[in-house]
Design a protein around this motif. Structure first.
Motif, short mmCIF file in Angstrom:
data_model
loop_
_atom_site.label_atom_id
_atom_site.label_comp_id
_atom_site.label_asym_id
_atom_site.label_seq_id
_atom_site.Cartn_x
_atom_site.Cartn_y
_atom_site.Cartn_z
N GLY A 360 -97.95 35.69 44.09
CA GLY A 360 -98.09 34.58 43.25
C GLY A 360 -97.02 34.20 42.44
N ARG A 361 -96.74 35.48 41.71
CA ARG A 361 -95.47 35.23 40.61
C ARG A 361 -94.14 34.89 41.41
N ALA A 362 -94.12 35.60 42.48
CA ALA A 362 -92.91 35.48 43.60
C ALA A 362 -92.85 33.86 43.72
N ALA A 363 -93.81 33.19 44.01
CA ALA A 363 -93.91 31.75 44.24
C ALA A 363 -93.25 30.85 43.25
N GLY A 364 -93.44 31.48 41.96
CA GLY A 364 -93.01 30.91 40.78
C GLY A 364 -91.56 31.15 40.33
N ARG A 365 -91.08 32.25 41.12
CA ARG A 365 -89.78 32.60 40.87
C ARG A 365 -88.64 32.41 41.97
N VAL A 366 -89.27 31.68 42.81
CA VAL A 366 -88.30 31.00 43.87
C VAL A 366 -87.19 30.53 43.56
N SER A 367 -87.11 29.62 42.45
CA SER A 367 -86.20 28.91 42.28
C SER A 367 -84.93 29.84 41.33
N GLU A 368 -85.40 30.87 40.57
CA GLU A 368 -84.66 31.65 39.88
C GLU A 368 -84.06 32.46 41.01
N MET A 369 -84.70 32.91 41.99
CA MET A 369 -84.07 33.97 43.12
C MET A 369 -83.10 33.02 43.74
N ARG A 370 -83.19 31.69 44.07
CA ARG A 370 -82.26 30.92 44.69
C ARG A 370 -81.06 30.86 44.07
N VAL A 371 -81.18 30.69 42.55
CA VAL A 371 -79.99 30.56 42.06
C VAL A 371 -79.07 31.92 42.11
N ARG A 372 -79.94 32.96 42.05
CA ARG A 372 -79.08 34.37 41.75
C ARG A 372 -78.52 34.52 43.29
N SER A 373 -79.41 34.12 44.24
CA SER A 373 -78.71 34.25 45.49
C SER A 373 -77.60 33.36 45.84
N ALA A 374 -77.67 32.04 45.18
CA ALA A 374 -76.48 31.30 45.21
C ALA A 374 -75.24 32.10 44.52
N LEU A 375 -75.43 32.72 43.34
CA LEU A 375 -74.53 33.21 42.62
C LEU A 375 -73.84 34.46 43.23
N GLY A 376 -74.65 34.94 44.61
CA GLY A 376 -73.75 36.04 45.38
C GLY A 376 -74.55 37.15 45.55
N ALA A 377 -75.84 37.12 44.90
CA ALA A 377 -76.55 38.45 45.05
C ALA A 377 -77.05 38.47 46.49
N GLY A 378 -76.99 39.51 47.14
CA GLY A 378 -77.44 39.73 48.55
C GLY A 378 -79.12 39.82 48.47
N PHE A 379 -79.53 39.78 49.55
CA PHE A 379 -81.03 40.06 49.78
C PHE A 379 -81.56 41.39 49.15
N SER A 380 -80.61 42.51 49.58
CA SER A 380 -80.81 43.65 49.11
C SER A 380 -80.58 43.87 47.61
N ARG A 381 -79.97 43.16 46.92
CA ARG A 381 -79.92 43.23 45.78
C ARG A 381 -81.17 42.78 45.01
N LEU A 382 -81.71 41.26 45.59
CA LEU A 382 -82.81 40.89 44.88
C LEU A 382 -83.99 41.86 45.27
N LEU A 383 -83.92 42.41 46.50
CA LEU A 383 -84.98 43.38 46.85
C LEU A 383 -85.17 44.66 45.91
N GLN A 384 -83.88 44.99 45.54
CA GLN A 384 -83.79 46.04 44.60
C GLN A 384 -84.38 45.48 43.24
N GLN A 385 -84.18 44.67 42.69
CA GLN A 385 -84.69 44.18 41.58
C GLN A 385 -86.32 43.83 41.51
N LEU A 386 -86.64 43.34 42.46
CA LEU A 386 -88.14 43.24 42.82
C LEU A 386 -88.77 44.59 42.94
N ALA A 387 -88.26 45.62 43.56
CA ALA A 387 -88.81 46.96 43.70
C ALA A 387 -88.83 47.67 42.47
N VAL A 388 -87.57 47.48 41.59
CA VAL A 388 -87.50 48.34 40.41
C VAL A 388 -88.77 47.74 39.50
#
Lengths: 878, 123
Positions: A360-388
């Protein structure tokens, strides 16, 4: 941390410097300042890349990223307190329960017993492999001696018997745990004395005794001159020669005072308590497996013991060898593991909830994740952040859960310390390590689903922001929770029904206003006839007390722990004897029928005239009639003890025939309300022939059931005074109301109910949170869709129905596997059930309704919120 | 990340391979201490502007050499009176330089012998 920030600043400063020099050179070469600066920057290249590449040379990048992620996670958790608190409460409950249960299982079932090299200690019985300690047969002293001599697999093989009898010290005679053991017991166990010395070979004939630390402290008041003082057992004075070290208990499980004395055998092979056999504890030689040792012992045992022609070798069954630890807590294994299973189910529910909350929370964060992804964060980097973030939460919850477990374990240790080894329960480092591991697992597992949902959405087209994205995963997880909750609630329901049925069991004995008094002769070797006289005198004295309506004396009183009955092979005259025909014989006083309130179904009860009659008369119960006197008039039927071939009259209780004078209803036997009724024969204790070996009973316990309307305290005082006067040589074992005994006998089942019902309630709360969470997020995400629907003419009720229907679907799809699971669970716990079927329709219906009600309540708020969406506002927002 | 795509750009300037850049830095510092800009300029000048150092990429190389102890960094004042970071060779760096230089010479001689005819044909 590690000065990375200042190093980076210094590097950037150096870059700036470099640029300035270059710019200056360019200006000197004639360029306009603006252009000079640009040329310098062009020449330098990407400054951030240069800084990042340099940064990588320093090493420890992952650590710095972790630090960033932690800081970020903390910030985002604090920003959404409602979400964080729900998530944390969910996981703390789940993890706390599991840690507590793991601690209990580790302490009780897995931890080696506190004796040197205890993993090599085994107990040996003759009998069924599945049998518990109580159902197995002990091994005779002669066989034990032969096995000690003949086997090669053991460094020690000792016998012991445990009894609870009066032991006299300076503070008078008190009922105490007494262990008689072969002299090598302490050597076999590897116990060193705390004070003095312990007995060993050669001490058999000496009047000595060893006590444990509790005995020394409680009975001898920690007297420093305790060694050399005298303790009285069965009328014989014994000198204390040693004290066991503090904290050491044998047999394990009881934490109270205990005394140990060496077994000395008579020429007939009996010890001074007239036991012929003992439990065996042995220590395996290093390198010998239990399997090898058992084979060795079996070979010797097959030829051990008396082989003289007269008695003949008795038929022998196979030996059973259990590790000492399992023999102590073997009975606890299944219930504890079952509870652990329940708790793990709870953790799974909590996990599903955490995953849902994060989705549910992730749904609210999709736009944030998109921005980070657009700025060059790979999926693994996003995953690491969520896992942390997820790990941070779950480790924090594990810490809180650990604290919860510490508290829970302390409560359990305090409340149930009387169960074997429950006094040793503690949360130990191994469990904490397991908990940390579990937390990491939970963290990773519950962050996986949200990460996947983010991957799907964040890597999609950029401008789908306003489109409703719905995933089936949260719904499936909630259905799973509902299923697991259903299992726990049905199990709780079955326990409730079991307790109800047990409370309604007809006891036969009317327990209302009955006080049970159990006495034991201090000297167990006095003349049995004298004991019988003393006990009779006391009976009459108690009957004469003012306010006492009736008194019964019985060797078997419902809910007493000191019941004794003889299981005698029985022959009914006029009916062919079959091997194994037997009944339980209980000795009762003349007033038994009137005093116990048992229903007399046929014939008459005992009369004073029977007491001196030469004709032995008995009462039998319904179960006896059904088994042996079916289709006959039971009154006037004759019974006798059956003599097997080769047995003399001395081998059976007595040879007189017995005449049935009446039939009584089935009575509760022992302490288990759910136990089946066995055929019973009631014998007037005054009619028991003097020479019968059964008369030994009079030297053991005497149990009085006193019916009176007096206040319990006053009655107890009067009864004690009567005992002091009429039977000064008898020691009180227990005195209490029979109704207390009934509720105590339900204790274990009540505990199970409390646990399962508790888990069920926690699961229900978690499920409600899960349903609420999923629907609330779905409403938040679908605001626009709902607005459009309403603008197109949907009513508010229609919108609310839409949300409620979603809840209904989740519950429905949860109930189907839930009921299947409940059926399996009912099957697994069927041995704890009584008077209820494993698939009980009433329980299922109740649980289904409860779940439906709770889910409607959980869905109500989101549905209401959906109904209050303002279509104009949402459409304007477009 | 994006600086590695081509080894030779349109002007015939050769972008440097990593190990080579290290060697060039050491060689430059053999004449005495210098700050980053001076090193970059010196490499350009001494290679007649053929070897083009992307000035930015000099710094990761300097960090690498610092880390392996071949050079030292110290704060000082630059020719235009500014605070700057100066680098100089350590004894270890000097040994490394002479070893690498002779190895490089042998290697480049060998390459040169092989490539001379081709190069002449092309030019």
């Amino acid at each position: 941390m590690f000065g990375w920030t200042s190093r980076r600043e210094k590097l950037l400063e150096e870059f700036e410097n470099h640029l300035e020099i270059e710019t200056q050179e360019n200006i000197d070469a004639g360029m306009p300042p603006e252009e000079a600066r640009h040329a310098a920057m062009r020449k330098f290249g990407n400054m951030l890349v240069a800084a990042e590449t340099s940064r990588r040379v320093w090493g420890g990048v992952w650590l710095e990223r972790l630090q960033q992620d932690l800081r970020y996670a903390l910030r985002s958790l604090i920003r959404y307190p409602a979400y964080s608190v729900t998530l944390i409460v969910t996981l703390v409950l789940g993890l706390g329960c599991v840690i507590a249960m793991l601690a209990i299982v580790e302490s009780v079932l897995m931890r080696p017993v506190a004796l040197p090299h205890s993993s090599r200690l085994v107990q040996i019985y003759e009998g069924e492999p599945q049998g518990t300690y109580a159902s197995s047969r002990a091994i005779s002293y002669r066989e034990l001696e032969d096995m000690r001599r003949g086997t090669q697999s053991f460094t020690g093989l000792s016998g012991f018997n445990t009894m609870v009898i009066p032991v006299g010290a300076a503070d008078g005679a008190r009922v105490t745990e007494l262990v008689e053991a072969t002299p090598d017991l302490f050597a076999t166990l590897g116990i060193q004395p705390g004070h003095g010395r312990l007995f060993g070979p050669g001490d058999e004939k000496k009047s000595l005794i060893v006590i444990n630390d509790e005995f020394w402290r409680e009975r001898l008041h920690a007297d420093p001159r305790a060694i050399g003082s005298t303790v009285k057992v069965s009328g014989k004075a014994r000198t204390v020669i040693g004290i066991l070290p503090a904290g050491l208990h044998f047999p394990q499980g009881t934490g109270g005072p205990a005394a140990y004395l060496p077994i000395s055998l008579s020429p007939a092979g009996e010890d001074e308590f007239t036991y012929e056999s003992a439990s065996i504890i042995a220590r395996l030689k290093p390198g010998i497996s239990m399997h090898q040792a058992l084979a060795d012992a079996q070979t010797v045992f097959a030829h051990a013991g008396p082989t003289d022609a007269i008695s003949g070798a008795r038929p022998k069954t196979a030996l059973v060898m259990v590790s000492y630890r399992d023999s102590i807590t073997g009975d606890m294994r299944r219930p504890l593991l079952a509870i652990l299973g329940g708790v793990i189910v709870l953790l799974l529910i909590a996990c599903a909830n955490a995953a849902n909350l994060q989705i549910g929370r992730a749904a609210g964060r999709v736009s944030e994740m998109r921005v980070r992804s657009a700025l060059g964060a790979g999926f693994s980097r996003l995953l690491q952040q969520l896992a942390v973030e997820s790990l941070l939460v779950s480790l924090f919850c594990a810490a809180l859960g650990g604290a919860l477990a510490f508290a829970a374990v302390a409560v359990v240790r305090h409340a149930y310390g009387s169960f074997p080894r429950f006094d040793e329960i503690a949360v130990r480092p191994a469990v904490l390590a397991a908990a940390a591991l579990l937390a990491i697992l939970v963290g990773v597992a519950s962050s996986l689903a949200p990460a996947l949902s983010i991957r799907r959405q964040a890597t999609g087209a950029f401008n789908t922001r306003s489109v409703t994205c719905s995933s089936p995963l949260p719904g499936i997880l909630v259905a799973l929770q509902v299923a697991l909750t259903c299992v726990l609630l049905v199990a709780a329901g079955l326990f409730i029904r079991t307790l109800r049925s047990l409370e309604n069991v007809r006891l036969g004995f009317d327990p209302h206003n009955v006080t049970t008094l159990v006495l034991m002769a201090e000297n167990q070797r006095q003349d049995t006839e004298l004991s019988r006289q003393i006990e009779t005198r006391l009976l009459h004295r108690l009957e004469a007390l003012p306010g006492v309506q009736s008194v019964a004396m019985q060797t078997e009183v419902p809910f007493s722990s000191y019941n004794m009955s003889l299981n005698g092979t029985t022959e009914v005259v006029g009916r062919a004897y079959h091997d194994g025909d037997s009944a339980f014989y209980s000795l009762v006083s003349t007033g038994f029928v009137r005093a116990s309130g048992i229903h007399l179904l046929k014939g008459r009860g005992f009369l004073p005239g029977d007491e001196d009659s030469a004709n032995v008369v008995v009462l039998v119960n319904q179960a006896f009639v059904e088994k042996y006197l079916h289709g006959r008039d039971p009154v006037e039927a004759n019974l006798r003890f059956h003599r097997d071939r080769g047995e003399t009259d001395a081998d059976i209780p007595f040879a007189h025939p017995m005449t049935v004078i009446g039939v009584v209803e089935n009575e509760m036997q022992g302490r288990d309300l759910a136990a089946a009724h066995e055929p019973m024969v009631y014998l007037n204790y005054l009619q028991l022939p003097k020479e019968s070996m059964l008369s030994l009973v009079f030297n053991m316990t005497a149990q009085y059931a006193v019916r009176s309307t007096l206040a319990p305290a006053a009655l107890a005082a009067e009864m004690r005074a009567a005992v002091r006067q009429e039977a000064p040589g008898m020691v009180e074992m227990s005195l209490g109301s029979m109704e207390n005994g009934i509720s105590e006998s339900l204790g274990q089942r009540r505990l199970a109910l409390r646990l399962v019902a508790g888990f069920g309630m926690v699961a229900l709360i978690l499920s409600a949170v899960g349903i609420y969470g999923v629907l609330a997020w779905s409403v938040a995400l679908r605001r626009r869709e709902i607005g459009v629907r309403m603008a197109l003419g949907s009513s508010r009720a229609g919108v609310a129905r839409l949300i409620l229907r979603r809840a209904g679907t989740m519950v429905f799809f949860g109930l189907i596997p839930g009921i299947a699971g409940a059926w399996a669970a009912g099957h697994a716990i069927r041995s704890y059930l009584y008077g209820v079927r494993t698939l009980d329709p009433i329980t299922l219906l109740a649980v289904g309704l409860l779940l439906l009600l709770v889910s409607v309540a959980a869905a109500a708020l989101p549905a209401l919120r959906a109904a209050h969406v303002d279509p104009v506002e949402t459409l304007r927002a477009e | 990340m994006s600086t590695r795509e081509a080894n030779q750009n349109a002007d015939g300037q050769i972008e440097l391979l990593q190990g080579t850049l290290d060697l060039l830095i050491l060689q430059t510092l053999a004449f005495g201490r210098a700050h980053g800009h001076a090193i970059a300029r010196s490499i350009e000048r001494r290679s007649d502007e053929v070897l083009q150092v992307g000035h930015g990429s000099l710094y990761p190389a300097l960090q690498r050499l610092l880390k392996s102890g071949l050079i030292l960094a110290e704060d000082g004042i630059s020719e235009n009176n500014r605070k700057a970071r100066f680098y100089r060779l350590t004894a270890k760096g000097r040994r490394k330089l002479s070893a690498e230089a002779s190895r490089w010479e042998r290697f480049s001689n060998a390459i040169a012998r092989i490539l001379v005819p081709v190069a002449e044909e092309n030019s």
